[in-house]
Design an enzyme around this catalytic site. Structure first.
Site: not given
Lengths: 271, 408
Positions: A51, A62, A177
């Site tokens: 990734e 994040d 994911y």
């Protein structure tokens, strides 16, 4: 969709009877040359799928570690054309290891979607993860990406209930994911039981491979995930090493060392 | 690009789009919660009891309706041979906490209470929204955390202290550029990690659907009152509306009830900072281009790689690199004219207003007044201008003194 490198890689992993290791690094972190070196050496160190983060000024999902990685990469002059160029050079050496670009929508929007998809495909990109494009906005990038032959990998989360899951999975391809904790990257970790149950729940809804990420920092945690999921995703633990002391190459060496350790753990998890 | 539009007041569509703008560009973890907020707001909007509750606190706590005031001396200042345009202020600076921000905070706090969310988070730039959130959280006994860029914490110390007095926890944000957009990122990160018990009170008409429409609805109390007050005062609608725009909530609140009155010209005034040509500004519509940030597609200040550029304005409340999506749509449809005023023009207007009207405006509406000053000489006799005086300037006296070279 025709078979992609991601499909082939998961088929190969299944044939080996083991889970894969997916490593996340931000393109251009800590600088463009070191980042290209890391990319080139990741497959030999044990990354089954790579990734590659596309840095953004405002990475809302994040935590502090990956935020810092984004800022290092931007300060080093990383742009989307340079990232695609990095992938192109990687592909000259490695025709097998899948590369998934991960990031936020605005830089792609600015580059223009059709141009981005054409250039990404030509460079050798296999899939996309775009954090701020939920299924409600599939017309933006997901559907054109699928039409262009790129996997669009969706995130499923603890808050995605059974009613919503089919919508999340509908246009997902390559793998799913699973974000194992409600939160940002690199902070909380899910328990092994919670992860096992979540993977089982996803498997009731899809035949796609399931990769699990968020909060996996150690070889032990990666191995625990690899016993149930089709892949373990590790990001912040790697990116954190690039923010550490020493020269860029020393930091890269430490990162590759951790990848080897994680890879061993993942490979041995089901033995 | 001009669309044919029958009504400007029907948006957004069911997926939160105003034309191509708006939408819901958020991480999957937040999507179920955003959908829950949308559903809860739709139910509240249809519930007369919710409206009754809002009206009660608006009247007895905020002090609504705010007056519509004929700005006599400024009108005289603009006059030519005793004639000229007439200027009215909608006095939302007289609200409790000193700005229009409280209107929205009241509505969202009532919604959070209905949804049974026991914890509130918010972002703030100058601190006006943060203070308003902390205020309603004290009123309704809700614990509250306000994210504020570390740079803003340093330059807005009085508002930081106010929030603390009101019982809020203020968390300085040091990520990114340590200003408003980073505070919003950090609030979104908190929300993702605390989806079960937390409600996020966004301070402007931006963010993912339903926020832009919901915040507009709560702020529309400004325009609805002003419309009725103007009909009473003048027996007709104003000819022009003027309001300043950062994210755009005070402007949207004033404009929305007038959007279908085609005879009313509408002006939104962005912050031009040091001048659009210098790149040091906060004028997303004038100097930016469409992109996706903080959950919606709208005009953004961004570089050629799609990275977000820091906004600049003397007014911390206008210092945001985006703008509400409905404004982006109103620009593209041509219904609203978007202009800008520089730091210097706003400072001039700030001082003029204080001297002539005895009203020290916030630096934000000083930008709106700067445009009124610019347009006044071109307006015909009897032309009625209605400007939103959306905040008072107590918070700005320190920074203005500094700019004017005065040591306090």
């Amino acid at each position: 969709m025709t078979e992609t490198r991601i499909d082939r890689r998961f088929a190969a992993l299944a044939a080996e009877g083991r889970a894969g290791l997916i490593t996340f690094v931000t393109a251009g972190d800590p600088d463009l040359d070191t980042s290209a070196r890391i990319l080139a050496e990741l497959p030999a160190a044990g990354a089954d799928i790579i990734e590659l983060g596309m840095p953004f000024t405002d990475p809302m999902a994040d935590g502090p570690v990956i935020q810092a990685g984004n800022q290092r990469a931007l300060a080093a002059g990383t742009t989307l054309p340079k990232i695609l160029d990095m992938v192109r050079r990687f592909r000259e050496q490695d025709g097998e290891t899948p590369i998934v670009l991960m990031g936020y929508y605005n830089p792609i929007h600015k580059y223009r979607v059709p141009r981005f998809l054409a250039d990404a495909k030509a460079a050798g990109v296999d899939g996309l993860i775009v954090v701020d494009l939920p299924p409600e906005e599939d017309g933006e990038l997901c559907e054109p990406a699928l039409a262009a032959g790129l996997n669009f990998i969706r995130l499923a989360t603890p808050t995605t209930d059974d009613r919503r899951l089919p919508a999340v999975l509908r246009n997902t391809s390559g793998f799913v994911y699973y974000v194992s904790v409600a939160g940002i990257t690199g902070t909380k970790s899910a328990t092994a039981e919670a992860t096992r149950d979540a993977v089982a729940r996803l498997k009731r809804h899809t035949t796609l491979p399931v990769g699990v990420g968020f909060g996996i920092k150690t070889a032990e945690q990666a191995a625990a995930v690899a016993r149930h999921a089709d892949a373990a995703v590790v990001g912040s633990a790697l990116v954190g090493l690039l923010g550490g002391a020493g020269t860029a190459d020393e930091r890269a060496d430490r990162l590759l060392g951790l990848v080897r350790e994680l890879s061993r753990a993942v490979k041995e998890a089901r033995r | 690009m001009t669309e044919i539009v029958n009504s400007f007041r029907t948006g957004p569509d069911e997926r939160g789009h105003f034309g191509i703008f708006g939408g819901r560009y958020v991480a999957e973890t937040l999507m179920p919660l955003i959908l829950e907020v949308e559903k809860a707001y739709a139910a509240a909007k249809a519930d007369p009891e919710f409206q009754r509750e809002f009206d009660y606190y608006a009247r007895h706590y905020i002090g609504r309706p705010s007056p519509l005031y004929f700005a006599e001396r400024l009108t005289a200042h603009f006059a030519r041979n005793g004639k000229g345009p007439k200027l009215y202020f909608k006095r939302d600076e007289l609200n409790h906490t000193g700005s229009h921000k409280i209107n929205n905070c009241l509505g969202q706090a009532l919604l959070a209470r209905r949804m049974g969310k026991p914890r509130i988070i918010a972002e703030t730039g100058a601190g006006q929204h943060g203070v308003a959130v902390a205020t309603v959280c004290a009123l309704f006994n809700l614990p509250c955390t306000v994210y504020m860029g570390a740079v803003d914490v340093a330059r807005q110390a009085p508002n930081v202290f106010r929030m603390k007095l009101l019982g809020a926890e203020v968390r300085p944000v040091t990520s990114g550029s340590s200003t408003l957009k980073d505070a919003m990122n950090e609030a979104l990160r908190d929300w993702v990690a605390n989806v079960e018990d937390t409600y996020y009170i966004i301070g402007t008409v931006a963010g993912p659907h339903p926020y832009p429409a919901m915040v507009r609805d709560f702020q529309s109390v400004i325009g609805n009152e002003a419309r009725a007050q103007m009909l009473e005062a003048e027996g007709r609608l104003p000819d022009s509306l003027v309001a300043c725009i950062g994210g755009g909530s005070n402007a949207m609140g004033l404009f929305h009830p007038f959007l279908d009155d085609r005879e009313v010209a509408i002006y939104g005034v962005e912050a031009a900072g040091l001048g659009i040509e210098t790149g040091k500004h906060a004028a997303s519509l004038t100097g930016g281009e469409p992109g996706v940030l903080h959950g919606n597609r709208t005009y953004l200040l961004q570089d050629e790689d799609g990275q977000i550029i820091e906004a600049h304005s003397i007014s911390a409340g206008l210092d945001y690199p985006g703008i509400g999506p409905e404004h982006a749509w109103l620009k593209e449809t041509g219904r609203v004219t978007y202009v800008s005023a520089t730091d210097d023009e706003a400072l001039e207007a700030f001082q003029l207003c204080a001297r002539l009207e005895g009203i020290i405006p916030a630096l934000e509406p000083a930008h709106a007044l700067a445009h009124v000053i610019r347009m006044a000489p071109t307006l015909p006799d009897g032309h009625i201008v209605l400007m939103n005086m959306c905040g008072r300037g107590d918070k700005d006296v320190f920074s203005v003194a500094e700019r004017l070279g005065v040591t306090l």
